[in-house]
Every structure is written in structure tokens, then in C-alpha cells.
Design a protein around this motif. Sequence first.
Motif, mmCIF file in Angstrom:
data_model
loop_
_atom_site.group_PDB
_atom_site.id
_atom_site.type_symbol
_atom_site.label_atom_id
_atom_site.label_comp_id
_atom_site.label_asym_id
_atom_site.label_seq_id
_atom_site.Cartn_x
_atom_site.Cartn_y
_atom_site.Cartn_z
ATOM 1 N N TYR A 144 46.721 45.013 34.898
ATOM 2 C CA TYR A 144 45.462 44.992 35.722
ATOM 3 C C TYR A 144 44.334 44.392 35.596
ATOM 4 N N ARG A 145 43.933 44.110 34.107
ATOM 5 C CA ARG A 145 42.781 43.717 33.695
ATOM 6 C C ARG A 145 42.785 42.012 33.727
ATOM 7 N N TYR A 146 44.079 41.340 33.661
ATOM 8 C CA TYR A 146 44.143 40.099 33.655
ATOM 9 C C TYR A 146 44.515 39.526 34.906
ATOM 10 N N ALA A 147 44.796 40.196 36.051
ATOM 11 C CA ALA A 147 45.352 39.634 37.179
ATOM 12 C C ALA A 147 44.382 38.980 38.011
ATOM 13 N N PRO A 148 43.165 39.304 38.177
ATOM 14 C CA PRO A 148 42.100 38.773 38.796
ATOM 15 C C PRO A 148 41.734 37.555 38.247
ATOM 16 N N GLY A 149 41.602 37.320 36.988
ATOM 17 C CA GLY A 149 41.056 36.216 36.234
ATOM 18 C C GLY A 149 42.286 35.184 36.556
ATOM 19 N N ALA A 150 43.790 35.451 36.579
ATOM 20 C CA ALA A 150 44.776 34.630 36.879
ATOM 21 C C ALA A 150 44.623 33.975 38.219
ATOM 22 N N VAL A 189 46.617 43.002 43.642
ATOM 23 C CA VAL A 189 45.490 42.250 43.157
ATOM 24 C C VAL A 189 45.434 40.819 44.056
ATOM 25 N N HIS A 190 46.495 40.208 44.198
ATOM 26 C CA HIS A 190 46.692 39.008 45.037
ATOM 27 C C HIS A 190 46.134 39.152 46.404
ATOM 28 N N ALA A 191 46.505 40.219 46.917
ATOM 29 C CA ALA A 191 46.081 40.584 48.400
ATOM 30 C C ALA A 191 44.691 40.753 48.386
#
Length: 337
Positions: A80-86, A318-320
Motif C-alpha cells: 500500500y505504501r509503495y503503490a502510488p509512487g510506482a 490504488v491504480h484506479a
Amino acid sequence: MKTGQTLEAGGNCAVCDTRERRIVSLVGRGFQKLTTVICTGCGLVHSHPIPSPEELQRFYAEDYRKAYKGTHKPKLKHVYRYAPGAYQRVAELAALVGPERRRFLDIGSGSGEILYMARKAGFEVTGVEPNTGYAEYTREELGLPVQNCTFEEADLPKAHFDILNLSHVLEHLPDPLASLRFLNTLLRPGGILCVAVPDIGHASHAPWTRFHYAHIHNFSHETLKAMVLKAGFEILPQSSGSTTLIARKTGAAFCDMPRPMPENYEMLWQTLTAEHAGVAHVTGKRGIARLIGKLYRYPRDHVMGRLMGSPRRILDKVHARMCETYGTLMTFVLAAV
């Protein structure tokens, strides 16, 4: 040996060709014994001595993730922490290539967030991860094609990939310049490299955690830039941070011209050996703000990860959410497929 002592390294500096080093620290993370030196010709910081490739291969295959993350496989809070940056990294890189350039390579793919977002953006993805637990996780939980080995051992065709992501990997390598030159050969002409490393000149970590065994080399903006240029790349203006560089493969031969930067060495030496640095890290405005941020983010990441329940569900949600926020950019990227 003692801090401040000068010594002669076994080989010339990859950046400036200098042999003289100065001891900047004798203590590593966890207060373990670790000698770290700085090149007096340019400011490149590295462990002394540098571990052998065999020693490092054993460490990264089994022990690294457990030692630094406390687990053999990613936790939901980390996903969850790294998904937005990815998502943001993939969108940024995808905007630099056309619809016919869709091959994405992630070296040191870790828990797979960047590869997952790249696949959702329409890329043909390939990952390489030396840690056994993390490689198995990305294959089984995320369905991603990840090779469990070092990039030197991986089955990777030359002049094949359009984008090569190297996120927090270069600092772990015993010969970063040679590695960058090898990775250069995997890219097609005009291919894009994104390399990100911690900034050794930034006070983002307490002095007692700044140096550790896993980070063999420690870069500033200037030393990282010099290595990328010497490896046959040109730096692009889209680079998003001092030690996050986006570069394009050039047609020129590798440059072996030394790049002395004594002023960079002087600046880093003063920063790394400043008195009261530890107190300032904890009690300064930045230290207090960092503590408050962690007190909010860490419980949130844990709760949200548990509520979403699975890595794929976290990444899809997170992608959505990110598509709603940055819809224009991602719509453009997907339209190019």
C-alpha cells in the motif's frame, strides 16, 4: 584506523580516477563495525573493503530482505505504501516513449509494484530479483514474469528493452559503473534509463543509520550524474530529484575521461562529519516533521493494507484512484498502446 584518516584504495575511483580515500565512519547500521570512506577527488562514498560478488550474492539471495524489512515476503502495508509512487514512476517514464516501444525491464524488481503498474499501462514487462522470497511472491501473488537471479545471470537479450528501471539498486552493486555499462547494452538505441538511489548528502536518516552493509556505494547528485554520463547516457530534464535521474541511451562510446570534483568532496565531508548532526536530526524541524508523518502514515498503511486484503486488490484500487487523479496523463499513455 580512525575517522579522518586517509588511505589508498586498491583501485582508482570510477568517477575521478583518484586512489586516495578518507575514512568518514567506522560504524554502520545497528552499530555494527563497518568502515566507510570517501574519495577525496570527487566525493564518491563507499564501503572499505568492498565485499566480493560471491559474498553479496549469498546475502541478497537469502538475508537482505529479512535483515532490512523483517520478512522474507512483502507485507500488505508495504504494498500500500509503495503503490502510488510506482504508478507515478511508470506514468512519467511511459510519457517518454512512443506506442511502438513497449518493453519494460525492472532490475531489482522487489515486491513488484512498478512492474504491476507497467503491465497495466500496456507494457510487456520483465523483472529480475535476486531475493528468493520476493521473486516467488511477485510470480505467485502478482503473476509477473520475474527471474530469480542477478542481472548478470538473467536471460536478457541485448538491445531489446525500451525502458529500464533501476530503483534503489545501484547503491548495492560492487562496481556500479561497470553495471550501468552492461545495462546500457540491454536497451535499444534511444532507450530510457531511470535510476534512483538514496542521497548521501540529504539528512533523511539519522547519522547512526546512514551507512550500512547493504549500501556499498553512496551517491550525491554529482557523483551519480557522472557515472550515468560515463556509462553512455544523456541526462533528461524530466529527472525528478537530486539522485533520481532519467536518461536516454546515446550512440556514443563509453567515456573514460576522469571527472574530478574536489568541491563536491569538500561539501560532502563537511555534511557527513558535522558536529551535533545527530541532535539536529532528531530535534530539528525536519526531524520532528518526519516523526509526525510516520506516526500518521505507518498506522494508515497497516490498516488500509489489512482492509484491502490482498496485494492485487491493493494495487488495482490504488491504480484506479490514481487514474482518477492523473487521468489525462494515463489516458495519453494507454492511448499510445
